[in-house]
Each structure stands twice: as C-alpha cells, then as structure tokens.
Design a protein around this motif. Structure first.
Motif, mmCIF file in Angstrom:
data_model
loop_
_atom_site.group_PDB
_atom_site.id
_atom_site.type_symbol
_atom_site.label_atom_id
_atom_site.label_comp_id
_atom_site.label_asym_id
_atom_site.label_seq_id
_atom_site.Cartn_x
_atom_site.Cartn_y
_atom_site.Cartn_z
ATOM 1 N N VAL A 104 1.324 58.887 47.114
ATOM 2 C CA VAL A 104 -0.054 58.520 47.423
ATOM 3 C C VAL A 104 -0.226 58.324 48.929
ATOM 4 C CG1 VAL A 104 -1.862 56.797 47.043
ATOM 5 C CG2 VAL A 104 -0.410 57.527 45.141
ATOM 6 N N THR A 105 0.727 57.637 49.561
ATOM 7 C CA THR A 105 0.606 57.438 51.013
ATOM 8 C C THR A 105 0.636 58.775 51.744
ATOM 9 O OG1 THR A 105 3.009 57.111 51.256
ATOM 10 C CG2 THR A 105 1.665 55.141 50.939
ATOM 11 N N ASP A 106 1.477 59.694 51.275
ATOM 12 C CA ASP A 106 1.540 61.013 51.904
ATOM 13 C C ASP A 106 0.213 61.747 51.769
ATOM 14 O OD1 ASP A 106 4.140 60.513 52.588
ATOM 15 O OD2 ASP A 106 5.024 61.731 50.984
ATOM 16 N N ARG A 107 -0.377 61.711 50.573
ATOM 17 C CA ARG A 107 -1.621 62.444 50.335
ATOM 18 C C ARG A 107 -2.802 61.806 51.066
ATOM 19 N NH1 ARG A 107 1.835 65.155 49.048
ATOM 20 N NH2 ARG A 107 2.030 66.601 47.293
ATOM 21 N N LEU A 108 -2.845 60.482 51.107
ATOM 22 C CA LEU A 108 -3.984 59.806 51.724
ATOM 23 C C LEU A 108 -3.769 59.524 53.209
ATOM 24 C CD1 LEU A 108 -5.044 57.236 48.954
ATOM 25 C CD2 LEU A 108 -6.000 59.496 49.442
ATOM 26 N N GLY A 109 -2.579 59.834 53.720
ATOM 27 C CA GLY A 109 -2.310 59.593 55.137
ATOM 28 C C GLY A 109 -2.226 58.120 55.473
ATOM 29 N N LEU A 110 -1.659 57.308 54.572
ATOM 30 C CA LEU A 110 -1.529 55.870 54.780
ATOM 31 C C LEU A 110 -0.119 55.526 55.246
ATOM 32 C CD1 LEU A 110 -3.261 54.628 51.484
ATOM 33 C CD2 LEU A 110 -4.302 54.868 53.752
ATOM 34 N N PRO A 111 0.048 54.426 55.956
ATOM 35 C CA PRO A 111 1.399 53.980 56.324
ATOM 36 C C PRO A 111 2.180 53.584 55.077
ATOM 37 C CG PRO A 111 -0.287 52.880 57.654
ATOM 38 C CD PRO A 111 -1.000 53.568 56.538
ATOM 39 N N ARG A 112 3.472 53.848 55.087
ATOM 40 C CA ARG A 112 4.315 53.438 53.958
ATOM 41 C C ARG A 112 4.250 51.926 53.786
ATOM 42 N NH1 ARG A 112 8.049 57.242 51.799
ATOM 43 N NH2 ARG A 112 7.022 59.260 52.093
ATOM 44 N N GLY A 113 4.160 51.503 52.516
ATOM 45 C CA GLY A 113 4.107 50.075 52.211
ATOM 46 C C GLY A 113 2.710 49.497 52.233
ATOM 47 N N SER A 114 1.696 50.302 52.577
ATOM 48 C CA SER A 114 0.324 49.784 52.614
ATOM 49 C C SER A 114 -0.299 49.846 51.223
ATOM 50 C CB SER A 114 -0.518 50.568 53.612
ATOM 51 O OG SER A 114 -0.581 51.936 53.238
ATOM 52 N N GLU A 115 -1.413 49.148 51.052
ATOM 53 C CA GLU A 115 -2.100 49.119 49.772
ATOM 54 C C GLU A 115 -3.172 50.202 49.701
ATOM 55 O OE1 GLU A 115 -3.552 45.056 49.409
ATOM 56 O OE2 GLU A 115 -1.975 44.673 47.927
ATOM 57 N N CYS A 116 -3.523 50.538 48.466
ATOM 58 C CA CYS A 116 -4.627 51.470 48.222
ATOM 59 C C CYS A 116 -5.436 50.957 47.044
ATOM 60 C CB CYS A 116 -4.103 52.881 47.935
ATOM 61 S SG CYS A 116 -3.240 53.029 46.349
ATOM 62 N N GLY A 117 -6.618 51.514 46.859
ATOM 63 C CA GLY A 117 -7.413 51.188 45.689
ATOM 64 C C GLY A 117 -7.094 52.140 44.551
ATOM 65 N N VAL A 118 -7.103 51.648 43.326
ATOM 66 C CA VAL A 118 -6.858 52.469 42.141
ATOM 67 C C VAL A 118 -8.034 52.280 41.188
ATOM 68 C CG1 VAL A 118 -5.280 53.044 40.274
ATOM 69 C CG2 VAL A 118 -4.382 52.090 42.410
#
Length: 254
Positions: A116-130
């Motif tokens: 998910v971090t790879d696809r959304l371009g987020l830093p590793r260990g960060s949160e996302c919405g589901v």
C-alpha cells in the motif's frame, strides 16, 4: 478414476445446447430481446436449426446460471441484466436505467502494508485510511470494495454514499483524475463477501485491482473491487499491432 462414456448422440446434443446457450447469453447481455422476453421454443428451433430438446437443454443451462426464468403461460424472460462495462476509459456502472448507490461499511485507519505504501507513495510505517463499501445497482448488490487512501482523503471518500459513480467523489472534491491502472482476474467468493453480495460461497467474481491517480500522477486510491461475475460483461475493442515476422519457410523461394 474412469470416465463414464457418453453416447455419441447425447454428446453431440449437449455440445449443440452449449453453443446455443452461448449465443443466447450474448443476445441477452447485449439486450437484443425487447423487454427481456426470449422467443418461443418453435422460433428458437428455426433460428438455430436445432431440435426441441437442444433448445430446452440450452434454456436449462441459462436457468442454472440464473439468467432467465420461465413464467407459466407467459414465456421465458431474462431476469438478471448484466452491467455492460466498456473497458476503454475509467467509469463506474452507467446509472441510466437503475440508480447506483454506495453503502459505506467501515472506515478505519491502520499502518499501511508495504504494498500500500508503495502504491500510494507513502513513507514506510505511516498510516492510511481503509474504506470498505458496497455498491448497489438498483436494489441488488453489485460489488464490494476495499479502498486504501492517504489519511487526508478519508473525509472525501466518506462522501461516496452520495454519488452515483464512485470516481465522482474525488471530482466533487476538486481532484481531476488522470491515468488509472487496472488489473482484472477471476476469483471465487469467500464466505464474508458471498454474504455481502448475496451469492453462494465459491461463486465466480471478477476482481478489479486499481490504482487511481490525479492529473499530476499523485495516487488518490489503491483498491480491490470484487464484482459479481454473473452481473458484469467487459466490452473492449482490441487493435492488432503489426509485427515484423520472418516469412514462413513454405513462402521462401527454394
């Protein structure tokens, strides 16, 4: 294990019935029968140059698929219209005949998995919405989706219940959608998804894996939509790209 040998005449009849079934299914999907009413057996026998038993076998196969039903004294009707999904641009089900709505099932935030971090371009260990939501076509469940979004977009996506096409939720918030990556494969319904989609466990589904970006290439959503396989037909026009081929040996001069 030994295979039971089938009488050749029976095999020919069943093969003919399957071919008739395929052609009738295509006609149903492309809405070629007015008001969904199929021609009577006699007319189908003439159209397909087939015996009455072949026609009855073909109709029986379509009934097993849940695509048609027989109304005593009236005729045979298609009962499950398929959504014709043109695979040429990004869009949801066309709401021309029946309204499409979305039911938000759950909204959570969690530490994003590496994919998910790879696809959304987020830093590793960060949160996302589901966001888990159910798309309903008319009164019938059509697909269930799990969408991963950057945290600032949670409030945007929660408004999805008020749009008839899912991607409108981003456009209404001022985003201009650019290129979306889509991958499609056939899967089977697990118990949870089967309950949401009102199908039996193990029923065929189409899995749409998508990555939605805005015009600048910034990822907006990474999602998995599980669509009822009995309610969708993918339509596409595929050009044939020419290749440089070596002449066949038979075409070369000796």
């Amino acid at each position: 294990m030994k295979q039971v040998r089938m009488d050749p005449r029976t095999r020919r009849r069943l093969n003919s019935a399957r071919r008739v079934r395929d052609l009738l299914r295509a006609a149903i999907v492309h809405e070629e029968f007015p008001a969904g009413a199929l021609p009577g057996e006699a007319e189908l026998m003439l159209s397909f140059c087939a015996s009455r038993q072949v026609i009855r076998d073909a109709l029986g196969l379509l009934r097993e698929e849940g695509l048609i039903k027989r109304v005593q004294g009236t005729g045979t009707f298609s009962v499950a219209s398929k959504v014709r999904h043109a695979f040429s641009h990004l869009h949801g089900p066309e709401p021309a005949l029946e309204r499409v709505s979305h039911r938000i099932l759950t909204v959570t935030r969690e530490v994003a998995a590496p994919r998910v971090t790879d696809r959304l371009g987020l830093p590793r260990g960060s949160e996302c919405g589901v966001i888990e939501y159910l798309a309903v076509f008319g009164d019938e469940p059509y697909y269930v989706c799990t969408a991963y979004v950057p945290l600032p977009l949670i409030r945007v996506v929660e408004r999805g219940r008020s749009v008839t096409e899912w991607y409108q939720v981003y456009e209404a918030a001022g985003f201009e959608i650019g290129v979306t990556d889509q991958a499609v494969e056939a899967i089977l319904a697990d118990d949870e998804v089967a309950g949401l989609l009102d199908v039996l466990p193990g029923a065929p589904l189409m899995l749409f894996e998508r990555l939605v970006r805005d015009r600048t290439g910034q990822p907006l959503e990474y999602a998995f939509a599980r669509v009822r396989g009995d309610r969708i037909a993918l339509l596409a026009q595929l050009p044939r790209h020419s290749r440089q081929r070596r002449p066949h040996p038979s075409a070369q001069e000796t």
